[in-house]
Scaffold this motif. Structure first.
Motif, PDB file in Angstrom:
ATOM      1  N   GLU A   1     -11.031  48.798 -12.388  1.00  0.00           N
ATOM      2  CA  GLU A   1      -9.786  49.532 -12.158  1.00  0.00           C
ATOM      3  C   GLU A   1      -9.705  50.695 -13.134  1.00  0.00           C
ATOM      4  O   GLU A   1      -9.869  50.517 -14.341  1.00  0.00           O
ATOM      5  CB  GLU A   1      -8.594  48.598 -12.340  1.00  0.00           C
ATOM      6  N   LEU A   2      -9.447  51.875 -12.606  1.00  0.00           N
ATOM      7  CA  LEU A   2      -9.392  53.093 -13.404  1.00  0.00           C
ATOM      8  C   LEU A   2      -7.996  53.688 -13.348  1.00  0.00           C
ATOM      9  O   LEU A   2      -7.362  53.707 -12.291  1.00  0.00           O
ATOM     10  CB  LEU A   2     -10.394  54.125 -12.880  1.00  0.00           C
ATOM     11  N   THR A   3      -7.528  54.170 -14.492  1.00  0.00           N
ATOM     12  CA  THR A   3      -6.264  54.907 -14.548  1.00  0.00           C
ATOM     13  C   THR A   3      -6.593  56.384 -14.641  1.00  0.00           C
ATOM     14  O   THR A   3      -7.177  56.846 -15.623  1.00  0.00           O
ATOM     15  CB  THR A   3      -5.428  54.466 -15.755  1.00  0.00           C
ATOM     16  N   LEU A   4      -6.243  57.116 -13.603  1.00  0.00           N
ATOM     17  CA  LEU A   4      -6.540  58.544 -13.507  1.00  0.00           C
ATOM     18  C   LEU A   4      -5.224  59.310 -13.582  1.00  0.00           C
ATOM     19  O   LEU A   4      -4.308  59.057 -12.793  1.00  0.00           O
ATOM     20  CB  LEU A   4      -7.256  58.827 -12.183  1.00  0.00           C
ATOM     21  N   THR A   5      -5.136  60.226 -14.528  1.00  0.00           N
ATOM     22  CA  THR A   5      -3.926  61.038 -14.685  1.00  0.00           C
ATOM     23  C   THR A   5      -4.269  62.479 -14.367  1.00  0.00           C
ATOM     24  O   THR A   5      -5.153  63.075 -14.983  1.00  0.00           O
ATOM     25  CB  THR A   5      -3.366  60.921 -16.108  1.00  0.00           C
ATOM     26  N   ILE A   6      -3.563  63.053 -13.373  1.00  0.00           N
ATOM     27  CA  ILE A   6      -3.807  64.416 -12.916  1.00  0.00           C
ATOM     28  C   ILE A   6      -2.525  65.211 -13.092  1.00  0.00           C
ATOM     29  O   ILE A   6      -1.504  64.889 -12.474  1.00  0.00           O
ATOM     30  CB  ILE A   6      -4.245  64.441 -11.438  1.00  0.00           C
ATOM     31  N   GLU A   7      -2.582  66.217 -13.963  1.00  0.00           N
ATOM     32  CA  GLU A   7      -1.409  67.056 -14.243  1.00  0.00           C
ATOM     33  C   GLU A   7      -0.171  66.205 -14.531  1.00  0.00           C
ATOM     34  O   GLU A   7       0.920  66.451 -14.036  1.00  0.00           O
ATOM     35  CB  GLU A   7      -1.149  68.009 -13.076  1.00  0.00           C
ATOM     36  N   GLY A   8      -0.364  65.149 -15.333  1.00  0.00           N
ATOM     37  CA  GLY A   8       0.737  64.305 -15.768  1.00  0.00           C
ATOM     38  C   GLY A   8       1.111  63.187 -14.821  1.00  0.00           C
ATOM     39  O   GLY A   8       1.938  62.335 -15.163  1.00  0.00           O
ATOM     40  N   GLU A   9       0.525  63.136 -13.621  1.00  0.00           N
ATOM     41  CA  GLU A   9       0.830  62.083 -12.655  1.00  0.00           C
ATOM     42  C   GLU A   9      -0.269  61.027 -12.690  1.00  0.00           C
ATOM     43  O   GLU A   9      -1.454  61.347 -12.577  1.00  0.00           O
ATOM     44  CB  GLU A   9       0.957  62.662 -11.250  1.00  0.00           C
ATOM     45  N   THR A  10       0.126  59.766 -12.818  1.00  0.00           N
ATOM     46  CA  THR A  10      -0.823  58.677 -13.004  1.00  0.00           C
ATOM     47  C   THR A  10      -1.114  57.972 -11.684  1.00  0.00           C
ATOM     48  O   THR A  10      -0.212  57.686 -10.893  1.00  0.00           O
ATOM     49  CB  THR A  10      -0.287  57.668 -14.026  1.00  0.00           C
ATOM     50  N   HIS A  11      -2.400  57.672 -11.472  1.00  0.00           N
ATOM     51  CA  HIS A  11      -2.865  56.953 -10.291  1.00  0.00           C
ATOM     52  C   HIS A  11      -3.790  55.833 -10.759  1.00  0.00           C
ATOM     53  O   HIS A  11      -4.542  55.998 -11.718  1.00  0.00           O
ATOM     54  CB  HIS A  11      -3.635  57.873  -9.346  1.00  0.00           C
ATOM     55  N   VAL A  12      -3.763  54.717 -10.057  1.00  0.00           N
ATOM     56  CA  VAL A  12      -4.673  53.611 -10.339  1.00  0.00           C
ATOM     57  C   VAL A  12      -5.679  53.523  -9.196  1.00  0.00           C
ATOM     58  O   VAL A  12      -5.296  53.385  -8.025  1.00  0.00           O
ATOM     59  CB  VAL A  12      -3.919  52.283 -10.498  1.00  0.00           C
ATOM     60  N   LEU A  13      -6.954  53.606  -9.542  1.00  0.00           N
ATOM     61  CA  LEU A  13      -8.031  53.573  -8.564  1.00  0.00           C
ATOM     62  C   LEU A  13      -8.794  52.264  -8.674  1.00  0.00           C
ATOM     63  O   LEU A  13      -9.341  51.947  -9.737  1.00  0.00           O
ATOM     64  CB  LEU A  13      -9.009  54.737  -8.770  1.00  0.00           C
ATOM     65  N   GLY A  14      -8.813  51.506  -7.600  1.00  0.00           N
ATOM     66  CA  GLY A  14      -9.691  50.357  -7.489  1.00  0.00           C
ATOM     67  C   GLY A  14     -10.917  50.743  -6.707  1.00  0.00           C
ATOM     68  O   GLY A  14     -11.109  51.921  -6.343  1.00  0.00           O
ATOM     69  N   PRO A  15     -11.817  49.785  -6.408  1.00  0.00           N
ATOM     70  CA  PRO A  15     -13.013  50.096  -5.633  1.00  0.00           C
ATOM     71  C   PRO A  15     -12.664  50.791  -4.318  1.00  0.00           C
ATOM     72  O   PRO A  15     -11.792  50.339  -3.576  1.00  0.00           O
ATOM     73  CB  PRO A  15     -13.636  48.720  -5.406  1.00  0.00           C
ATOM     74  N   GLY A  16     -13.318  51.895  -4.067  1.00  0.00           N
ATOM     75  CA  GLY A  16     -13.027  52.706  -2.892  1.00  0.00           C
ATOM     76  C   GLY A  16     -12.042  53.818  -3.138  1.00  0.00           C
ATOM     77  O   GLY A  16     -11.838  54.685  -2.276  1.00  0.00           O
ATOM     78  N   GLY A  17     -11.418  53.839  -4.339  1.00  0.00           N
ATOM     79  CA  GLY A  17     -10.496  54.914  -4.673  1.00  0.00           C
ATOM     80  C   GLY A  17     -11.217  56.244  -4.787  1.00  0.00           C
ATOM     81  O   GLY A  17     -12.339  56.319  -5.299  1.00  0.00           O
ATOM     82  N   TYR A  18     -10.561  57.320  -4.325  1.00  0.00           N
ATOM     83  CA  TYR A  18     -11.189  58.641  -4.225  1.00  0.00           C
ATOM     84  C   TYR A  18     -10.214  59.685  -4.748  1.00  0.00           C
ATOM     85  O   TYR A  18      -9.029  59.666  -4.397  1.00  0.00           O
ATOM     86  CB  TYR A  18     -11.525  58.915  -2.762  1.00  0.00           C
ATOM     87  N   ALA A  19     -10.704  60.597  -5.577  1.00  0.00           N
ATOM     88  CA  ALA A  19      -9.865  61.687  -6.065  1.00  0.00           C
ATOM     89  C   ALA A  19     -10.647  62.988  -6.030  1.00  0.00           C
ATOM     90  O   ALA A  19     -11.805  63.036  -6.470  1.00  0.00           O
ATOM     91  CB  ALA A  19      -9.392  61.412  -7.490  1.00  0.00           C
ATOM     92  N   TYR A  20     -10.020  64.030  -5.487  1.00  0.00           N
ATOM     93  CA  TYR A  20     -10.567  65.381  -5.590  1.00  0.00           C
ATOM     94  C   TYR A  20      -9.848  66.084  -6.723  1.00  0.00           C
ATOM     95  O   TYR A  20      -8.601  66.081  -6.780  1.00  0.00           O
ATOM     96  CB  TYR A  20     -10.393  66.168  -4.294  1.00  0.00           C
ATOM     97  N   LEU A  21     -10.610  66.712  -7.617  1.00  0.00           N
ATOM     98  CA  LEU A  21     -10.071  67.347  -8.815  1.00  0.00           C
ATOM     99  C   LEU A  21     -10.384  68.837  -8.745  1.00  0.00           C
ATOM    100  O   LEU A  21     -11.531  69.257  -8.889  1.00  0.00           O
ATOM    101  CB  LEU A  21     -10.680  66.703 -10.061  1.00  0.00           C
ATOM    102  N   ALA A  22      -9.360  69.628  -8.477  1.00  0.00           N
ATOM    103  CA  ALA A  22      -9.536  71.058  -8.269  1.00  0.00           C
ATOM    104  C   ALA A  22      -9.965  71.745  -9.572  1.00  0.00           C
ATOM    105  O   ALA A  22      -9.653  71.272 -10.676  1.00  0.00           O
ATOM    106  CB  ALA A  22      -8.233  71.663  -7.757  1.00  0.00           C
TER     107      ALA A  22
END
Length: 276
Positions: free
Chosen positions: A97-118
């Protein structure tokens, strides 16, 4: 859905020196057995983290992408993973489990989680759990075009995006497309391709896009520049532009891989600084 994640370690001293690794002028195959402790790299700014660097620009071969498998231990991560301002990225989680914070907004990614980072987006990543977490990190220098807006960052998952069957395949070949392929803001696609047992690409694709292909699940056979190459979950294939490529799924279950490619741009014939 399952996603292969390397565990590292080293072979026993009684094992023979045998490998399926292949390096040619047209393609490279890195088998899962090569993803050992001794070939990991540490990353600046990360704590309790190691990575396997699968691809990087190489003169005379492929020049568009960097692709890594990153493993973060409990409590590890980075406040500023991306150090280059003009670089875009995709994070695809495979374990933990990963905690990804993008421009101050937090998301939790489990297996299969996907994020595009501009490009230019501030983001951080951390493992706040008790188990190791792993993800693919695919990076590319973004190529802006006058009159086309910059893409925005977003978070989704493999489970939340419907597979699109390829025409005339009866569902044997499908693609999970995380961005609209007609959106010219995106010059990089990172998709998941799924073949049912016996499904195939029935012709040798020969095109300008470079490819990174990481097998997430199952097994198949690739036809690469005239060679037949068997691949399975955990293997990585790296293809330069115009390398002929076709494949079929070997079964008994689905054959799925994470596919990266450069798209939607004119062929540049002058230096970057000369184009405005």
């Amino acid at each position: 859905m399952s996603y292969f994640t390397p565990q590292g370690g080293l072979p026993d001293q009684t094992e023979l020196i045998i490998s399926r690794a292949i390096v040619t002028e047209a393609y490279t195959v890195i088998p899962k057995g090569a993803l050992r402790d001794i070939v990991t790299s540490r990353l600046p700014g990360f704590t309790n983290t190691r990575s396997w660097i699968l691809a990087r620009p190489v003169a005379g071969f492929a020049a568009q992408f960097s692709q890594l498998i990153v493993e973060i231990g409990p409590g590890g991560g980075a406040e500023r993973p991306e150090l280059e301002l003009g670089v875009e990225g995709v994070v695809f989680a495979t374990a933990g489990e990963l905690t990804l914070t993008i421009e101050g907004e937090t998301h939790v990614l489990g297996p299969g989680g996907y994020a595009y980072l501009a490009p230019g987006t501030p983001w951080s990543i951390a493992n706040e759990g008790a188990e190791f977490a792993s993800f693919h990190w695919i990076r590319k220098a973004y190529e802006p075009v006058e009159g086309i807006r910059l893409p925005g960052s977003f978070v989704t998952s493999d489970a939340d995006v419907a597979q699109r069957p390829m025409p005339d395949t009866g569902g044997a070949w499908a693609t999970t497309q995380f961005v609209d392929p007609d959106d010219l803001a995106h010059d990089m696609h990172v998709n998941i391709v799924t073949f049912q047992p016996g499904g195939k690409i029935p012709f040798a694709e020969t095109h300008v896009m470079e490819h990174g292909i990481f097998v997430l699940e199952g097994q198949g056979v690739y036809r690469l520049n005239g060679d037949w190459v068997e691949v399975e979950a955990g293997d990585f294939a790296w293809l330069r532009a115009f390398c002929p490529q076709a494949c079929y799924a070997g079964g008994p279950g689905p054959f799925r891989y994470l596919l990266s490619k450069d798209v939607n741009r004119q062929v540049r014939l002058t230096g970057r600084d000369a184009v405005r």
